[in-house]
Enzyme design. Structure first.
Site, short mmCIF file in Angstrom:
data_model
loop_
_atom_site.label_atom_id
_atom_site.label_comp_id
_atom_site.label_asym_id
_atom_site.label_seq_id
_atom_site.Cartn_x
_atom_site.Cartn_y
_atom_site.Cartn_z
N CYS A 289 83.92 -6.59 -39.62
CA CYS A 289 84.80 -7.73 -39.83
C CYS A 289 85.65 -8.01 -38.59
O CYS A 289 85.10 -8.47 -37.58
CB CYS A 289 85.62 -7.51 -41.10
SG CYS A 289 86.17 -9.05 -41.81
N HIS B 3 82.55 -5.41 -45.39
CA HIS B 3 83.31 -4.15 -45.40
C HIS B 3 82.56 -3.05 -46.16
O HIS B 3 82.91 -2.75 -47.30
CB HIS B 3 84.66 -4.36 -46.09
CG HIS B 3 85.65 -5.10 -45.26
ND1 HIS B 3 86.54 -4.48 -44.43
CD2 HIS B 3 85.87 -6.42 -45.13
CE1 HIS B 3 87.29 -5.38 -43.82
NE2 HIS B 3 86.90 -6.56 -44.23
N GLU C 31 82.86 -0.01 -45.96
CA GLU C 31 83.74 1.13 -46.29
C GLU C 31 84.45 0.94 -47.63
O GLU C 31 85.01 1.88 -48.17
CB GLU C 31 84.77 1.34 -45.15
CG GLU C 31 85.94 0.38 -45.09
CD GLU C 31 85.59 -1.01 -44.52
OE1 GLU C 31 84.40 -1.28 -44.29
OE2 GLU C 31 86.53 -1.81 -44.35
N1 GLN Z 1 90.14 -12.76 -40.69
C1 GLN Z 1 90.27 -11.59 -39.90
C2 GLN Z 1 90.24 -11.89 -38.39
O1 GLN Z 1 89.99 -12.99 -38.03
C3 GLN Z 1 89.17 -10.59 -40.22
C4 GLN Z 1 89.27 -10.18 -41.66
C5 GLN Z 1 88.88 -8.76 -41.92
O2 GLN Z 1 88.73 -7.94 -41.02
N2 GLN Z 1 88.76 -8.46 -43.20
O3 GLN Z 1 90.48 -11.05 -37.61
#
Ligand code: GLN
Length: 195
Positions: free
Chosen positions: A82, A176, A178
């Site tokens: 992410c 995610h 995890e």
């Molecule tokens: N929206 C976050 C970003 O732009 C990422 C979201 C996340 O890691 N769950 O960094």
């Protein structure tokens, strides 16, 4: 086989869950919180989810940025989830910043929109099978950088968008793993680390 040592960037975001997963798989984890934490050797690096702008800024302020970037360029296995994927991406289509820029993909941040911020699905990941996928204000991978297509393996798509890639020592995942009980993506990364 000797125990693998995995460093987890622990300046912000969902790092604790990655540590739990890796320890469940028998790895030893070290938290990277400050520059001196980089003096030790480790076999792999996890960049967790969270807020990429904050993490990117902290990496600079804590003077950890160049060392991590050099190690990734030098072949250190890295797993970005992410926000971690955003930190790795070479281009971010809706952000003026580029952070580590080692992974030849273009991502779009918050790509599923604010209202649709979080959702759960199950999709096939190459070489693993169907896995649960939890997306939280996630990016997706819009494109592989031109001329680098041969190096980047698309591992998964969700809603027709690329959500998982591998490029040599780098694993980039938009969701995610995890946060779900399934361990197979963490196992895949541990194998990349020689475990
Ligand atoms: N929206 C976050 C970003 O732009 C990422 C979201 C996340 O890691 N769950 O960094």
């Amino acid at each position: 086989m000797c125990k693998k040592k995995i460093a987890v960037l622990a300046v912000q975001g969902a790092f604790a869950e990655h540590i739990t997963r890796m320890e469940e798989l028998g790895a030893e984890c070290v938290e990277l919180r400050q520059k001196s934490d980089l003096e030790q050797e480790f076999d792999g690096l996890i960049l967790p989810g969270g807020e990429s702008t904050v993490q990117g800024k902290l990496l600079r302020e804590l003077d950890m940025f160049d060392s991590l970037q050099d190690r990734i360029r030098g072949g250190l296995p890295v797993f970005g989830t992410c926000a971690g994927l955003i930190l790795l991406a070479q281009e971010i289509s809706n952000d003026a910043h580029v952070y580590l820029g080692t992974l030849p993909v273009r991502v779009q941040r918050n790509a599923y929109g604010r209202q649709l911020g979080s959702f759960h699905t199950e999709q096939e990941v190459k070489g693993i099978g169907v896995v649960p996928m939890t997306f939280i204000r996630a990016p997706y991978i819009e494109a592989i950088i031109k001329g680098r297509e041969q190096e980047v393996e698309v591992l998964a798509r969700a809603e027709d968008r690329i959500v998982a890639v591998r490029c040599a020592n780098q694993l980039g995942i938009a969701f995610h793993p995890e946060l779900d009980a399934d361990m197979r993506i963490h196992e895949m990364f541990l194998r990349m680390c020689g475990g």
